[in-house]
Design a protein around this motif. Structure first.
Motif, short mmCIF file in Angstrom:
data_model
loop_
_atom_site.label_atom_id
_atom_site.label_comp_id
_atom_site.label_asym_id
_atom_site.label_seq_id
_atom_site.Cartn_x
_atom_site.Cartn_y
_atom_site.Cartn_z
N LEU A 182 -1.75 5.44 6.68
CA LEU A 182 -2.53 4.99 5.53
C LEU A 182 -4.04 5.04 5.78
O LEU A 182 -4.82 4.74 4.89
N LEU A 228 0.83 -1.21 0.00
CA LEU A 228 0.00 0.00 0.00
C LEU A 228 0.87 1.26 0.00
O LEU A 228 0.52 2.26 -0.62
N VAL A 248 -6.04 3.05 7.51
CA VAL A 248 -6.66 1.75 7.23
C VAL A 248 -7.82 1.52 8.20
O VAL A 248 -7.63 1.55 9.42
N PRO A 307 -5.88 -5.18 4.43
CA PRO A 307 -5.43 -6.10 3.38
C PRO A 307 -5.32 -7.51 3.95
O PRO A 307 -4.46 -7.79 4.77
#
Length: 466
Positions: free
Chosen positions: A271, A218, A273, A279
């Motif tokens: 990021l 990512l 997330v 992921p």
């Protein structure tokens, strides 16, 4: 300034710096002076108890706090210290009583709220614990230990945005003893990576690295020209083949070889997330070819179900808080004896460390004496039908390899397994078997045994779905 005041100043500086053993020496010297005023003696005993608690010297810590209360019966700090000690010694109800007394005496003191929150977690009341941690954070918004404990509770509730932001305080929490990497270049906090070389630095346990290494692709997708991963030597060979990683090193590279750096566990925050965007495609790790060749014949041919077993973590005897956590998550191999009676199973030990000595006399294959790093372990795990283990790096490794893994999780489990579920958004192949009562592993082992009996009755091609 009096000698006593000077001594107190020295002790407090040591205490606040996390030098608890040295602080105890100074407190002892102060208390040996018969001229020490009663109020200062009470404070010294209370502080000494707090320092002894950090050193894991539980009985001495309680005794020192009781001495403080003998001299000053209304000392809220002493009651709060006793509450924290009792909570860590697995006496949550007694801890609640002591902390409530502390709050009644000093409503603005944050430490009893922190201890009560942990006690409520130990009793399974995670919603109340989160409320209490928010209260502690209101009273002491700048206290790193409060922010860190709030972070873990938020993450356990799946509140990732708030949780990962609060988790950034981990470097300041003295009890964790984390060493912030000494990187000379700027830290990556979300700025443009186009054409840049990013250094990603591992932190904390091996399991953390195995869990969060999945985020590297990512980061690479953000335009990074090159990503260097720094990790400890036992992970280097395995992680060298990770998607998005261009180079792996066991030491911090020269500042001229990268532009920006980031701690591995900060990637979740950088990021952004979310729990439903983790992921989770597996496998995202693969053992290197040389390890696969080396271990191809290590496990004898069998028609039985091959199951790897790991029952204990790293005791970390020099770190009181980590040692307590390990004692809660680990078992003795003898406690898993009911599993070993299941027919049509070939057992393989994945245990390293002192607990491996428990294998003596057991009908369990032990290839781990020849294992040198996680690449070797991965090559063994990849040959198994199932891994059963407590919450250690090995279960993360199995999950990352896509191997079915059953995790025996302590009652007040790690934040990463969230709440009230037996699956995991981190690993599609993972199942959780949670304790229903603190410290009671027998029902967990019984449930695992029943599931295992069901699994061995299935046709071999269906076993991985069990």
């Amino acid at each position: 300034m009096s000698p006593a005041d000077a001594g107190f100043g020295t002790a407090l500086r040591l205490h606040r710096a996390g030098c608890w053993a040295q602080a105890v020496v100074v407190y002892d010297a102060l208390l040996a002076d018969p001229r020490l005023p009663p109020v200062q003696a009470a404070q010294a005993h209370a502080n000494r108890g707090a320092a002894l608690r950090r050193l894991g010297r539980v009985d001495e810590a309680v005794a020192s706090c009781i001495e403080a209360l003998v001299r000053c019966p209304d000392m809220a700090e002493a009651y709060a210290n006793i509450g924290a000690i009792l909570q860590e010694a697995d006496h949550p109800l007694a801890a609640l009583d002591a902390c409530r007394r502390a709050i009644a005496l000093s409503p603005g003191l944050y430490t009893p709220y922190l201890a009560i929150a942990h006690a409520r977690q130990d009793c399974g009341d995670h919603d109340e614990a989160l409320t209490l941690l928010h209260r502690a954070a209101t009273l002491a918004p700048a206290a790193p230990s409060v922010r860190y404990n709030l972070a873990e509770a938020l993450l356990q509730h799946g509140l990732f945005e708030q949780g990962w932001q609060a988790y950034e305080t981990r470097w300041q929490v003295r009890e964790l003893a984390l060493a912030r990497p000494a990187c000379a270049n700027p830290e990556w906090t979300g700025q443009d990576l186009t054409g840049k070389t990013l250094l990603v630095v591992e932190e904390q346990g091996f399991g953390d690295t195995l869990q969060f290494i999945r985020l590297i692709p990512l980061v690479k997708a953000r335009g990074a020209h090159r990503i260097i991963l720094q990790c400890r030597a036992p992970l280097v060979r395995l992680l060298a083949g990770t998607e998005g990683v261009d180079a792996v090193t066991a030491t911090l590279p020269d500042a001229r070889s990268y532009d920006l750096w980031v701690p591995l566990l900060s990637l979740m925050q950088r990021l952004a997330v979310a729990p439903d965007r983790i992921p989770a495609t597996v496998p995202y790790l693969t053992p290197p070819p040389d390890a696969v060749r080396q271990w191809a014949r290590a496990l004898p041919e069998t028609k039985d179900l091959r199951i790897g077993l790991v029952w204990a973590g790293d005791p970390r005897l020099g770190h009181a808080a980590a040692s307590r956590t390990d004692a809660r998550r680990s078992l003795a191999l003898a406690q898993l004896a009911p599993l070993l009676t299941v027919p049509e199973v070939s057992w393989v030990s994945l245990q390293k460390g002192p607990a491996a000595a428990q294998l003596e006399g057991m009908a369990i294959l032990d290839p781990m004496t020849g294992v040198t790093d996680f690449a070797d372990t991965a090559a063994i795990v990849q040959q198994l039908d199932l891994v059963i283990g407590v919450d250690t790096a090995v279960v993360h490794l199995a999950g990352a390899l896509g191997v079915p893994v059953w995790v025996l999780s302590r009652f007040s489990g790690c934040w990463r397994w969230l709440l009230d579920r037996d699956d995991s958004p981190w690993y599609p192949s993972l199942r959780l078997f949670r304790q229903q009562q603190p410290g009671d592993w027998a029902p967990v082992v019984a449930r695992v045994r029943e599931e295992l009996l069901h699994t061995v009755r299935l046709p071999r091609h269906d076993r991985g779905q069990a």
